[in-house]
Motif scaffolding. Structure first.
Motif, short mmCIF file in Angstrom:
data_model
loop_
_atom_site.label_atom_id
_atom_site.label_comp_id
_atom_site.label_asym_id
_atom_site.label_seq_id
_atom_site.Cartn_x
_atom_site.Cartn_y
_atom_site.Cartn_z
N ASN A 120 85.06 49.41 5.84
CA ASN A 120 85.79 48.27 6.07
C ASN A 120 85.35 47.20 4.82
N ASP A 121 84.33 47.37 4.71
CA ASP A 121 83.94 46.05 3.51
C ASP A 121 83.85 46.81 2.24
N ALA A 122 84.31 47.85 2.03
CA ALA A 122 84.33 48.38 0.50
C ALA A 122 84.90 47.78 -0.36
N HIS A 123 84.80 48.24 -1.67
CA HIS A 123 85.51 47.39 -2.97
C HIS A 123 86.80 47.69 -2.82
N PRO A 124 87.94 47.07 -2.92
CA PRO A 124 89.22 47.15 -2.81
C PRO A 124 89.87 48.37 -3.37
N LEU A 125 89.11 48.85 -4.59
CA LEU A 125 89.70 50.13 -5.32
C LEU A 125 89.31 51.13 -4.44
N ILE A 126 88.09 50.96 -3.78
CA ILE A 126 87.70 52.16 -2.93
C ILE A 126 88.59 52.37 -1.96
N LYS A 127 89.00 51.30 -1.11
CA LYS A 127 89.80 51.24 0.05
C LYS A 127 91.33 51.83 -0.42
N ASN A 140 71.78 51.62 11.26
CA ASN A 140 72.16 51.46 12.76
C ASN A 140 72.21 52.62 13.74
N THR A 141 71.59 52.33 14.91
CA THR A 141 71.30 53.82 15.63
C THR A 141 72.48 54.37 15.94
N LYS A 142 73.67 53.69 16.17
CA LYS A 142 75.05 54.12 16.55
C LYS A 142 75.43 55.13 15.76
N ASP A 143 75.40 54.72 14.34
CA ASP A 143 75.64 55.86 13.38
C ASP A 143 74.59 57.00 13.32
N PHE A 199 75.58 53.56 5.22
CA PHE A 199 74.58 53.68 6.21
C PHE A 199 73.78 52.47 6.75
N SER A 200 73.97 51.50 5.43
CA SER A 200 73.44 50.22 5.71
C SER A 200 74.33 49.10 5.31
N ASP A 201 73.99 48.04 5.23
CA ASP A 201 75.14 46.82 4.97
C ASP A 201 75.04 46.54 3.36
N GLY A 202 74.31 47.20 2.73
CA GLY A 202 74.20 47.08 1.21
C GLY A 202 73.20 46.53 0.80
N ARG A 203 72.45 45.52 1.56
CA ARG A 203 71.27 44.84 1.35
C ARG A 203 70.22 45.59 1.08
N ILE A 204 69.28 45.16 0.26
CA ILE A 204 68.03 45.80 0.01
C ILE A 204 66.85 44.64 0.22
N TYR A 205 65.98 44.61 1.03
CA TYR A 205 64.98 43.75 1.15
C TYR A 205 63.61 44.14 0.48
N LEU A 206 63.16 43.40 -0.46
CA LEU A 206 62.03 43.49 -1.24
C LEU A 206 61.01 42.63 -0.92
N GLY A 207 59.84 43.25 -0.55
CA GLY A 207 58.68 42.37 -0.32
C GLY A 207 57.83 41.99 -1.10
N THR A 262 87.55 52.50 7.61
CA THR A 262 86.98 52.15 8.95
C THR A 262 87.25 50.71 9.22
N GLN A 263 87.57 50.44 10.61
CA GLN A 263 87.65 49.11 11.24
C GLN A 263 86.30 48.48 11.03
N LEU A 264 84.88 49.28 11.25
CA LEU A 264 83.74 48.74 11.03
C LEU A 264 83.13 48.60 9.64
N PRO A 265 82.40 47.66 9.28
CA PRO A 265 81.69 47.58 7.98
C PRO A 265 80.51 48.45 7.84
N GLY A 266 80.27 48.85 6.65
CA GLY A 266 78.94 49.50 6.43
C GLY A 266 77.83 49.06 7.10
N GLY A 267 77.04 49.77 7.77
CA GLY A 267 75.65 49.41 8.50
C GLY A 267 75.91 48.93 9.72
N PHE A 268 77.09 48.65 10.14
CA PHE A 268 77.45 48.19 11.48
C PHE A 268 78.34 49.10 12.56
#
Length: 183
Positions: free
Chosen positions: A138-145, A50-53, A32-40, A152-158
């Protein structure tokens, strides 16, 4: 409309697996996210969704497919986002995702073949090995793929989740048109 007209061609096996799905389970980080976590500076955590998701999840729920999330982390942001999307099954802090998976399967009286899971990395592997329809972003670890039935054609979070919801809905004979659902 055919799925291949929107994304990529799929095999008859993938289409039949998608047609059988009654429950979609999603990982959060990297899906659902691109895997990044922003910490303040004050410890606050931020994630982008992503609102499309979100639209795809709401449309899928409206079509009659159940939706759940199982994530290893615990975050109020996830709770808020999934609640706003009317996702009824939210499992957070799940180091062993199979426990939540088995609970959902039993509660909803489903077989493995009726469940899809979308993931991106190692913690998703045990569930992906059990479900009838395993999906990697699409941007999963190769073992998962390698383990997945569909990548998917699209990456996580997008838009990867939306791509999967479109696949499920089209395989089950539903339209992708707007029914006034906002995400």
């Amino acid at each position: 409309m055919q799925f291949a007209d929107l994304y990529q061609p799929i095999s008859p096996l993938v289409e039949s697996k998608a047609a059988a799905v009654k429950l979609l389970i999603c990982d959060i980080d990297g899906v659902f996210s691109d895997g990044r976590i922003y910490l303040g500076n004050n410890g606050e955590e931020l994630k982008a969704f992503n609102t499309k998701d979100g639209f795809g999840i709401k449309a899928l729920i409206n079509s009659g497919v159940q939706v759940a999330v199982i994530t290893g982390r615990h975050s109020q942001i996830v709770q808020q986002r999934m609640t706003s999307l009317t996702v009824p099954y939210i499992y957070q802090g799940q180091e062993n995702k199979l426990i939540a998976y088995d609970e959902l399967k039993h509660e909803l009286n489903l077989s493995d073949d009726e469940i899809a899971y979308i993931g991106d990395d190692g913690p998703d592997l045990p569930v992906m090995e059990k479900v009838g329809f395993a999906v990697a972003v699409n941007d999963a670890h190769p073992l998962i793929k390698r383990l997945s039935h569909y990548t998917t054609q699209l990456p996580g979070g997008f838009g990867a989740v939306r791509e999967l919801t479109d696949l499920l809905m089209l395989a089950q004979g539903h339209s992708l048109g707007s029914e006034g659902t906002s995400a």
